[in-house]
Design a protein around this motif. Sequence first.
Motif, PDB file in Angstrom:
ATOM      1  N   CYS A 121      -1.934 -12.156  -3.434  1.00 56.34           N
ATOM      2  CA  CYS A 121      -2.680 -11.126  -3.231  1.00 56.34           C
ATOM      3  C   CYS A 121      -2.110  -9.940  -4.108  1.00 56.34           C
ATOM      4  O   CYS A 121      -0.549  -9.746  -3.959  1.00 56.34           O
ATOM      5  CB  CYS A 121      -2.917 -10.676  -2.057  1.00 56.34           C
ATOM      6  SG  CYS A 121      -3.869 -12.223  -1.301  1.00 56.34           S
ATOM      7  N   SER A 122      -2.952  -9.049  -4.372  1.00 62.81           N
ATOM      8  CA  SER A 122      -2.529  -7.723  -5.069  1.00 62.81           C
ATOM      9  C   SER A 122      -2.930  -6.688  -4.142  1.00 62.81           C
ATOM     10  O   SER A 122      -3.439  -6.871  -3.076  1.00 62.81           O
ATOM     11  CB  SER A 122      -3.069  -7.297  -6.346  1.00 62.81           C
ATOM     12  OG  SER A 122      -4.537  -7.307  -6.146  1.00 62.81           O
ATOM     13  N   LEU A 123      -2.358  -5.278  -4.363  1.00 61.23           N
ATOM     14  CA  LEU A 123      -2.718  -4.342  -3.362  1.00 61.23           C
ATOM     15  C   LEU A 123      -4.286  -4.113  -3.158  1.00 61.23           C
ATOM     16  O   LEU A 123      -4.628  -3.841  -2.222  1.00 61.23           O
ATOM     17  CB  LEU A 123      -2.035  -3.136  -3.618  1.00 61.23           C
ATOM     18  CG  LEU A 123      -0.421  -3.310  -3.325  1.00 61.23           C
ATOM     19  CD1 LEU A 123       0.055  -1.771  -4.050  1.00 61.23           C
ATOM     20  CD2 LEU A 123       0.005  -3.186  -1.829  1.00 61.23           C
ATOM     21  N   ALA A 124      -4.758  -4.115  -4.494  1.00 61.88           N
ATOM     22  CA  ALA A 124      -6.267  -4.010  -4.649  1.00 61.88           C
ATOM     23  C   ALA A 124      -6.923  -5.233  -3.537  1.00 61.88           C
ATOM     24  O   ALA A 124      -8.106  -4.762  -3.011  1.00 61.88           O
ATOM     25  CB  ALA A 124      -6.958  -4.072  -5.971  1.00 61.88           C
ATOM     26  N   GLU A 125      -6.395  -6.272  -3.704  1.00 61.37           N
ATOM     27  CA  GLU A 125      -7.272  -7.471  -2.919  1.00 61.37           C
ATOM     28  C   GLU A 125      -6.893  -7.180  -1.542  1.00 61.37           C
ATOM     29  O   GLU A 125      -7.646  -7.722  -0.647  1.00 61.37           O
ATOM     30  CB  GLU A 125      -6.659  -8.818  -3.611  1.00 61.37           C
ATOM     31  CG  GLU A 125      -7.231  -9.012  -4.749  1.00 61.37           C
ATOM     32  CD  GLU A 125      -6.307  -9.946  -5.500  1.00 61.37           C
ATOM     33  OE1 GLU A 125      -6.845 -10.783  -6.555  1.00 61.37           O
ATOM     34  OE2 GLU A 125      -5.395 -10.253  -5.115  1.00 61.37           O
ATOM     35  N   LEU A 126      -6.020  -6.426  -0.946  1.00 59.54           N
ATOM     36  CA  LEU A 126      -5.789  -6.160   0.329  1.00 59.54           C
ATOM     37  C   LEU A 126      -6.294  -4.916   0.806  1.00 59.54           C
ATOM     38  O   LEU A 126      -6.204  -4.384   1.860  1.00 59.54           O
ATOM     39  CB  LEU A 126      -4.265  -6.292   0.760  1.00 59.54           C
ATOM     40  CG  LEU A 126      -3.782  -7.278   0.653  1.00 59.54           C
ATOM     41  CD1 LEU A 126      -1.990  -7.422   0.675  1.00 59.54           C
ATOM     42  CD2 LEU A 126      -4.079  -8.471   1.529  1.00 59.54           C
ATOM     43  N   GLY A 127      -7.007  -4.093  -0.200  1.00 57.95           N
ATOM     44  CA  GLY A 127      -7.477  -2.862   0.067  1.00 57.95           C
ATOM     45  C   GLY A 127      -6.710  -1.811   0.372  1.00 57.95           C
ATOM     46  O   GLY A 127      -7.319  -0.567   0.906  1.00 57.95           O
ATOM     47  N   LEU A 128      -5.574  -1.982  -0.400  1.00 61.67           N
ATOM     48  CA  LEU A 128      -4.708  -0.912  -0.228  1.00 61.67           C
ATOM     49  C   LEU A 128      -4.549  -0.084  -1.469  1.00 61.67           C
ATOM     50  O   LEU A 128      -3.817   1.087  -1.703  1.00 61.67           O
ATOM     51  CB  LEU A 128      -3.055  -1.155   0.134  1.00 61.67           C
ATOM     52  CG  LEU A 128      -2.967  -1.875   1.283  1.00 61.67           C
ATOM     53  CD1 LEU A 128      -1.705  -2.690   1.452  1.00 61.67           C
ATOM     54  CD2 LEU A 128      -3.114  -0.801   2.501  1.00 61.67           C
ATOM     55  N   ALA A 129      -5.361  -0.340  -2.521  1.00 60.02           N
ATOM     56  CA  ALA A 129      -5.349   0.491  -3.719  1.00 60.02           C
ATOM     57  C   ALA A 129      -6.738   0.184  -4.510  1.00 60.02           C
ATOM     58  O   ALA A 129      -7.359  -0.844  -4.238  1.00 60.02           O
ATOM     59  CB  ALA A 129      -4.333  -0.093  -4.708  1.00 60.02           C
ATOM     60  N   SER A 130      -7.089   1.231  -5.286  1.00 60.10           N
ATOM     61  CA  SER A 130      -8.632   1.130  -5.989  1.00 60.10           C
ATOM     62  C   SER A 130      -8.400   0.107  -6.991  1.00 60.10           C
ATOM     63  O   SER A 130      -9.356  -0.773  -7.621  1.00 60.10           O
ATOM     64  CB  SER A 130      -9.121   2.086  -6.495  1.00 60.10           C
ATOM     65  OG  SER A 130      -7.960   2.855  -7.210  1.00 60.10           O
ATOM     66  N   ASP A 131      -7.028   0.033  -7.726  1.00 61.50           N
ATOM     67  CA  ASP A 131      -6.963  -0.991  -8.783  1.00 61.50           C
ATOM     68  C   ASP A 131      -5.699  -1.349  -8.886  1.00 61.50           C
ATOM     69  O   ASP A 131      -4.550  -0.807  -8.424  1.00 61.50           O
ATOM     70  CB  ASP A 131      -7.253  -0.278 -10.347  1.00 61.50           C
ATOM     71  CG  ASP A 131      -7.362  -1.283 -11.310  1.00 61.50           C
ATOM     72  OD1 ASP A 131      -7.287  -2.275 -11.023  1.00 61.50           O
ATOM     73  OD2 ASP A 131      -7.356  -0.691 -12.450  1.00 61.50           O
TER      74      ASP A 131
END
Length: 827
Positions: A121-131
């Motif tokens: 996962c990336s941060l975006a996929e964890l809802g911690l960043a917009s991109d």
Amino acid sequence: MRVSLQWLRELVACDLPPADLAERLSVAGFEVEEIEDLAARAAGVVVGFVAAREQHPNADKLSVCTVAIGAAEPLQIVCGASNVRAGIHVAVATVGTYLPAVDLTIKPAELRGVASSGMICSLAELGLASDSEGIVILDEALESVPALGTPVGPSLGLDDQVLELAITANRPDGLSMLGIAREVAALTASPLTLPAAAPPVAAEPLPAEPGTQAAIEAGGLFSVTALSGLRVGPSPRWLQTRLERAGLRPINTIVDVTNLVMLETGQPLHAFDRDRLASLSEAASGGTAAQPSALGLRQARAGEAFAALDGTGHSLSPDALVVTVADQPVALAGVIGGANSSVQEGTTAIWLEAALFAPQAVRRSARSVGLRTDASSRFEKGLPREVTLAAADRAVALLQELAGATVEGRWLHQRPELPRQPLRLERDALHQLLGPVDLGDEDFGDLPDTEVEQILSALGCGLTADDDGWDVVVPPSRAMDLTRPVDLIEEVARLVGYDRFASHLPDPIAPGGLSPEQQAERRLRVALVQAGLQETCSLSLTAASSSLQRQDPAATQRIPLANPLLADYGHLRSDLVEELLLAARRNLQAGRPGFWAFEIGHVFQASGKGERQRLQLAGVICGSRGSELWSSGGKPQAPDYFRARGVLQRALEALKLPMEDRRLSDHPLLHPGRAAQLVVEGRPAGWFGQLHPEQAEALDLPALTHVFQLELPALLTAATRRNRWQPAFAPFPTVPASERDLALVVPDAVASAQLLTAIRKAGKPLLEQAELIDRYAGEQVAAGSCSLAFRLRYRAPSRTLTDSEVDTAHQTIRAALEKQFDAQLRA
């Protein structure tokens, strides 16, 4: 306002479940719009270790990774991130995991012929960043990596719940964590653990120009603290987490500290880069570095350019209040800072501004540039002066701890403030207003003094009790809201709980009902709809002048609002007809065949005699109705004057009102030959007529457009006379009637209604009915005269009339008309 439960529980020892706490807050006035469970974003996501990474055999941009997650066998995962490599710890979403941030459920898949069981996962996929450009590498994101296979959420801050609160305008304290903590403590009787007050910084008077002093005093306080030796870099993880949960983006240590203090205390702060301000001052003054006295506060000049720190550019108006250095704008006061003075990566010295701006000034500034920021929303609601310097001290202490700041001094200008007087809360007034309270075991009585004192003390109030009540000293955080004794009573009722108050029905209980005027108004509305008109509702706010071309300026003079939201809606309407005509035009332009509508509403008179607010009925009959096309061969056919007048008359007959039409030739809105004044009980009650050709052309409406306007109170008063609606029994006639026609030549100035009134009076008691059947004006009658033909019906209630009796009654009517109106029998 987004409230982190973890942060809240550090301030107040409340262990209520989130749903129960949300219910308590909503009932108390802080509506909880949403409970966001951050843990759900990473449910099923665990810590993994990339043991090996190989190139995908069939895709250049894909990698085949062997990932250990603490299980017996490692997972094979196909990953498309460019920063994936062997030897790093990553966040792995296992099969069956649902990621709400991207609305994705992880399933076993085969990518280009290679099996994949999971996702890195990336941060975006964890809802911690917009991109996000790649996957999150836990070795870089965390100070210490948890054991393999453990949930990754707590390490990334996804172990909290956030309450989304709707804060009303009268509760600015609700826009701070300390304010919410005090509220929760008062609701749940839980102890508070507030941060210790930071050491105050000594302040010197701030010299300023006279105009600047006046602008500062309008708000009350303006302070600048000089700090040097700062290190700008990423904030600690705990600080970033608090900002992210509140919906703010971490930037750097200095900016993050000012935002944290704003969330904690409700007081916005702003940091200026001193070196950049010095460059501005030196460029303007030829070598003089910026000093605190160089700071100014003034209204912007028309067309003055301002570049905000968010990258947007604005052309300011005199409504905007700006902070200046060397007369150059460096911030929009209370709204947003300028790009020319913002903190950057190499900043080492700052001026920390903590000010109290007038709410009206900040509201005008934000509206003038179309911006609404976290700072402006707090300033607009009003802030207590006591919090401003305390918030600055708190920020200075955090900057010393996190960025190594050194305090060089503080400069302050504040308006002298009178000491706040305590509020007097009378015990009898409280009990009389609140009434009996449920004391338990179905026992109702007055609220005990101990409970009143506990509630007010929990809110931070100081109490001095005596035999009759309390002297209450309101805390600074509630000074904007608690200004009267009744406000204190409301707080007691709110925190006691409205469900604890007894309910008493009136004794004796009397049934309700509509008044005669309300019944008449409802009957009239129904009758107008049955006549084919549709009811509309328009705004009572309008522009300063009417779009109708009227000759009478008093007819369009309108009452201005003291504080309009928009210029086009800054006055109260003076009539209902204008909006109806504009609606008719919009409907016709949209392809509708016609527009038949009415409205009942209040209009407002700027000057003149009588009431300044009146209730009117207005309507427009324009074009044809679609339901009548069958009778006109499919061709739209607009009603003429008489048919349109008949539509209105049909509706007014529901009120059983005798109405008389009198000629009207001087109304600027109406055709001079096709208009009538409507008279009820001998008094003018309104008008009806065809729209003047010039008005119809200006509004792009058909020539056969008819409008009417009636004073509704006059109609309702006449309609509610005694026995007006009481039906009277009349037996069916058992004897035949005798009908005669009467054709008369009368002057043009004589109205048919006058003749009918005289006929009915002279024909008593044998005349049963009289109606107009024909009107002729042309070559066969003298100029200035017209021929009117009436059909008269005679009948006696119990016998058949003889010809001589009918002739006598007929002759009596003819003689009366000849005497009153010089009416001659038509040859």
